[in-house]
Design a protein around this motif. Structure first.
Motif, short mmCIF file in Angstrom:
data_model
loop_
_atom_site.label_atom_id
_atom_site.label_comp_id
_atom_site.label_asym_id
_atom_site.label_seq_id
_atom_site.Cartn_x
_atom_site.Cartn_y
_atom_site.Cartn_z
N LEU A 1 0.81 -1.12 0.10
CA LEU A 1 -0.15 0.03 0.06
C LEU A 1 0.80 1.31 -0.10
O LEU A 1 0.31 2.43 -0.20
N ASP A 2 2.12 1.23 -0.04
CA ASP A 2 2.96 2.28 0.18
C ASP A 2 3.08 3.54 -0.83
O ASP A 2 2.65 4.60 -0.66
N SER A 3 2.81 2.88 -2.10
CA SER A 3 2.54 3.87 -3.32
C SER A 3 1.17 4.70 -3.24
O SER A 3 1.22 5.84 -3.56
N LEU A 4 0.19 3.97 -2.95
CA LEU A 4 -1.13 4.52 -2.73
C LEU A 4 -1.36 5.50 -1.20
O LEU A 4 -1.84 6.55 -1.35
N PHE A 5 -0.55 5.00 -0.16
CA PHE A 5 -0.64 5.73 0.97
C PHE A 5 0.47 6.75 1.27
O PHE A 5 0.42 7.54 2.18
N LYS A 6 1.29 6.91 0.33
CA LYS A 6 2.38 7.84 0.56
C LYS A 6 2.05 9.37 0.63
O LYS A 6 1.04 9.86 0.11
N GLY A 7 2.71 9.75 1.69
CA GLY A 7 2.17 11.21 1.95
C GLY A 7 1.15 11.27 2.95
O GLY A 7 0.78 12.59 3.43
N THR A 8 0.57 10.25 3.46
CA THR A 8 -0.64 10.32 4.34
C THR A 8 0.05 9.76 5.69
O THR A 8 1.02 9.30 6.00
N GLU A 9 -0.59 10.30 6.77
CA GLU A 9 -0.30 9.87 8.21
C GLU A 9 -0.63 8.55 8.61
O GLU A 9 -1.88 8.27 8.01
N SER A 10 0.09 7.72 9.16
CA SER A 10 -0.29 6.39 9.78
C SER A 10 -1.30 6.66 10.96
O SER A 10 -1.30 7.57 11.66
N GLY A 11 -2.52 5.68 10.79
CA GLY A 11 -3.48 6.04 11.83
C GLY A 11 -4.36 4.91 12.02
O GLY A 11 -3.86 3.73 11.91
N VAL A 12 -5.56 5.09 12.26
CA VAL A 12 -6.59 4.00 12.28
C VAL A 12 -6.47 3.00 11.07
O VAL A 12 -6.88 1.66 11.47
N THR A 13 -6.38 3.46 9.95
CA THR A 13 -6.56 2.23 8.85
C THR A 13 -5.43 1.43 8.92
O THR A 13 -5.68 0.35 8.98
N GLU A 14 -4.12 1.86 9.38
CA GLU A 14 -3.06 0.89 9.66
C GLU A 14 -3.13 -0.14 10.70
O GLU A 14 -2.91 -1.22 10.80
N GLU A 15 -3.85 0.70 11.87
CA GLU A 15 -4.40 -0.24 12.99
C GLU A 15 -5.13 -1.40 12.67
O GLU A 15 -5.20 -2.31 13.14
N ASN A 16 -6.17 -0.98 11.94
CA ASN A 16 -7.41 -1.87 11.63
C ASN A 16 -6.81 -3.03 10.47
O ASN A 16 -7.23 -4.09 10.46
N LEU A 17 -5.61 -2.70 9.94
CA LEU A 17 -5.18 -3.91 9.11
C LEU A 17 -4.68 -5.08 9.86
O LEU A 17 -4.89 -6.09 9.31
N GLN A 18 -4.15 -4.61 11.20
CA GLN A 18 -3.70 -5.75 11.90
C GLN A 18 -5.10 -6.64 12.42
O GLN A 18 -4.96 -8.10 12.28
N SER A 19 -6.14 -6.10 12.59
CA SER A 19 -7.51 -6.87 12.92
C SER A 19 -7.74 -7.89 11.62
O SER A 19 -8.21 -8.71 11.85
N ARG A 20 -7.62 -6.97 10.50
CA ARG A 20 -8.13 -7.82 9.31
C ARG A 20 -7.32 -8.98 8.87
O ARG A 20 -7.71 -9.79 8.32
N ILE A 21 -5.89 -8.70 8.98
CA ILE A 21 -5.09 -9.96 8.88
C ILE A 21 -5.46 -11.11 9.75
O ILE A 21 -5.42 -12.14 9.23
N ARG A 22 -5.53 -10.64 11.02
CA ARG A 22 -6.08 -11.79 11.92
C ARG A 22 -7.39 -12.47 11.34
O ARG A 22 -7.73 -13.49 11.75
#
Length: 564
Positions: free
Chosen positions: A375-396
């Motif tokens: 997701l780096d190229s799409l998310f580049k320039g944005t701040e890490s936050g809830v979306t990235e946190e939720n990725l952990q839950s969705r991986i699980r």
């Protein structure tokens, strides 16, 4: 006259299997010398059959099955069996095609059929969708030792409209009163009354009130078992004409009770009541264990899988599942991330050891890095936050679904009602699963049940109970970074969701206006999540299930004072 109260656990749609359950109960009743056996509402098809009732073939097969059952029952045992019956006047009078009925089976035949008169349409009930109301008080005469006993028949809701008990009527008629006016000696009520915490006390108070008011003995038989999201607690009872409790059947298990009706006194013979009421935590625990056990059994699952986080919610669900299915049939999956604390892993391992379930550990750090790279190229320039946190839950969530698919295990979700209410959960992550076990249990009650479980020995590790709750999706995260203390949150939610109080009322009760506004906003905007949750085992009178019908796309907020 000996009356057998057959508290059975039917499976919805299993006409042959349910008939066999009734036959087995009849065999026991006959051995005890019973003259009359009572079974629950819609006992032949199970309750609630929902839209199966719209299929003519289902009704036709039920009719054939009840006729076959009549022939198979012991000839000297009169039996009341719950069925859906054709309404022959439906077409010409513009009525519903079927009745919710009770069939009297005697001497190999269907002798008489009684129709339910009051059809509930509140909360989880939708009976007016299917049934036509019965129009007259129904009774029959039973001959016992040359005596004629006049028995009045009511079905579930028919008993719940006593104006002097409730302070008002919900329906224009009172079937019990009409039966008394017809001169019946005894009132029987055949029910499928879903479990709600504390409901049995209300039931018993109501039935005792009616018995004493009308000076008639009353027998109430209730279905037991789990059917989808609904749990039926049994606890069938009999009351004397003076309102004295004569018999109480087991809670959350099948049972057959025998009560003796004195034909001369037109009342029950007094016996000691041996089944006590359960405590609040014991009652909810038993309900959830039965709900998981029957959902798995009736859906064909033999094993379950649970994501273990080291937190109190997954700990409680694991303990429930181990009790319901056997610990050897429950697999715990640990999925630590770089943010998982050491105590979370050790607490989860100790929990698994205490309840006896096997565990597997699948670290997700590399998967998280893979998502970040992708997701780096799409998310580049944005701040890490809830979306990235939720990725952990969705991986699980993906990993748990893979285990479920691969091995045919039922995935049990672990979110509680407090989280479900305010959306403190992740779609396609921790909300993944086939059954939401504790999604109608507030967080404070989760703690209470866990402390109750530990009353004799440690089942839930003490550290799980005492440490601050955390999703551990970022460093040093705790739930109260985002939410009020759970004692405050749960009180606001009970007032808002269950008591349907306005925000002004909740503030007047002593809560901060800012906190109430925040909670109201979270509840309102989380409806789309709740609509996508698995079936929620219902233990309160306002669960996020079939009785909760809030719109998703709406400009109305639960904050009533701002828009009144």
């Amino acid at each position: 006259m000996k009356i057998a109260i057959a508290q059975i656990n039917p499976t919805v749609g299993d006409l042959i299997g349910n008939a066999q359950r009734i036959l087995e109960a009849a065999g026991q009743a006959t051995e005890l010398g019973a003259d009359l056996m009572l079974t629950p509402e819609l006992s032949l098809c199970g309750y609630p059959p929902r839209d199966l009732l719209m299929r003519p073939s289902f009704i036709t097969k039920m009719k054939a099955q009840v006729e076959a059952l009549a022939k198979a029952l012991p000839p000297n045992l009169s039996t009341l069996v719950g069925i859906a019956e054709d309404n022959l006047s439906a077409a010409e009078q513009g009525q519903k095609p079927i009745f919710n009925s009770m069939a009297l089976l005697q001497h190999g035949e269907v002798k008489k059929i009684f129709h339910k008169r009051l059809l509930p349409t509140y909360d989880v009930f939708d009976e007016d969708r299917y049934f036509e109301s019965g129009t007259k008080a129904s009774s029959f005469v039973l001959q016992v030792n040359d005596e004629s006993i006049h028995v009045g028949v009511t079905i579930c809701e028919d008993l719940w409209n006593n104006e002097t008990f409730w302070g008002k009527r919900a329906y224009p008629i009172n079937p019990t009163q009409e039966l008394v006016e017809k001169g019946v000696d005894l009132v029987v009520n055949l029910s499928a009354s879903p479990y709600v915490y504390g409901k049995q006390t209300v039931r018993e108070n109501m039935i005792a009130h009616e018995a004493k008011q009308y000076q008639r003995a009353i027998v109430y038989v209730n279905q037991v078992g789990g059917n989808d999201d609904l749990i039926f607690d049994g606890q069938s009872v009999a009351f004397s004409r003076e309102g004295q409790l004569i018999s109480r059947a087991a809670a959350f298990s099948t049972d057959l009770q025998l009560v003796n009706f004195d034909v001369d006194r037109r009342d029950f013979q007094t016996i000691a009541v041996e089944t006590p009421l359960l405590s609040a935590d014991a009652e909810i625990w038993a309900a959830l264990v039965l709900g998981v056990k029957d959902y798995a059994r009736k859906c064909g699952f033999k094993k379950a899988v649970i994501g273990l986080s080291g937190g109190i919610d997954s700990a409680l669900v694991s303990a429930i599942a181990a009790e319901a299915l056997g610990p050897e049939n429950v697999l715990g999956i640990l999925m630590p991330s770089p943010y998982s604390s050491e105590h979370s892993i050790s607490d989860a391992e100790q929990l698994a050891k205490n309840v006896g379930i096997p565990i597997q550990t699948i670290p997700i750090g590399k998967l998280m890095s893979g998502y970040d790279t992708t997701l780096d190229s799409l998310f580049k320039g944005t701040e890490s936050g809830v979306t990235e946190e939720n990725l952990q839950s969705r991986i699980r969530g993906n990993l748990l679904m893979a285990v479920s698919n691969k091995f045919g295990h039922l995935l049990l979700t672990t979110g509680n009602k407090s989280e479900m209410a305010v959306g403190y959960c992740t779609l396609y992550g921790d909300m993944n699963g086939g059954l939401a076990v504790i999604a109608d249990v507030p967080k404070t009650r989760v703690y209470s049940i866990c402390r109750w479980l530990n009353r004799e020995q440690e089942i839930i590790p003490d550290n799980i109970i005492t440490k601050p709750p955390s999703a551990e999706l970022k460093p040093d995260q705790v739930d109260q970074d985002s939410l009020p203390d759970y004692e405050i949150l749960d009180d606001i939610l009970e007032r808002l969701v269950q008591k349907q109080q306005s925000a002004d009322d909740i503030v007047a009760a002593g809560h901060s206006a800012a906190t109430v506004e925040k909670v109201v906003r979270l509840v309102t905007r989380s409806e789309f999540k709740r609509r996508q949750t698995p079936p929620v085992l219902k233990v309160t009178d306002r669960a996020f299930g079939m009785g909760w019908r809030m719109p998703i796309a709406s400009r109305w907020s639960l904050e009533l004072s701002a828009q009144s």
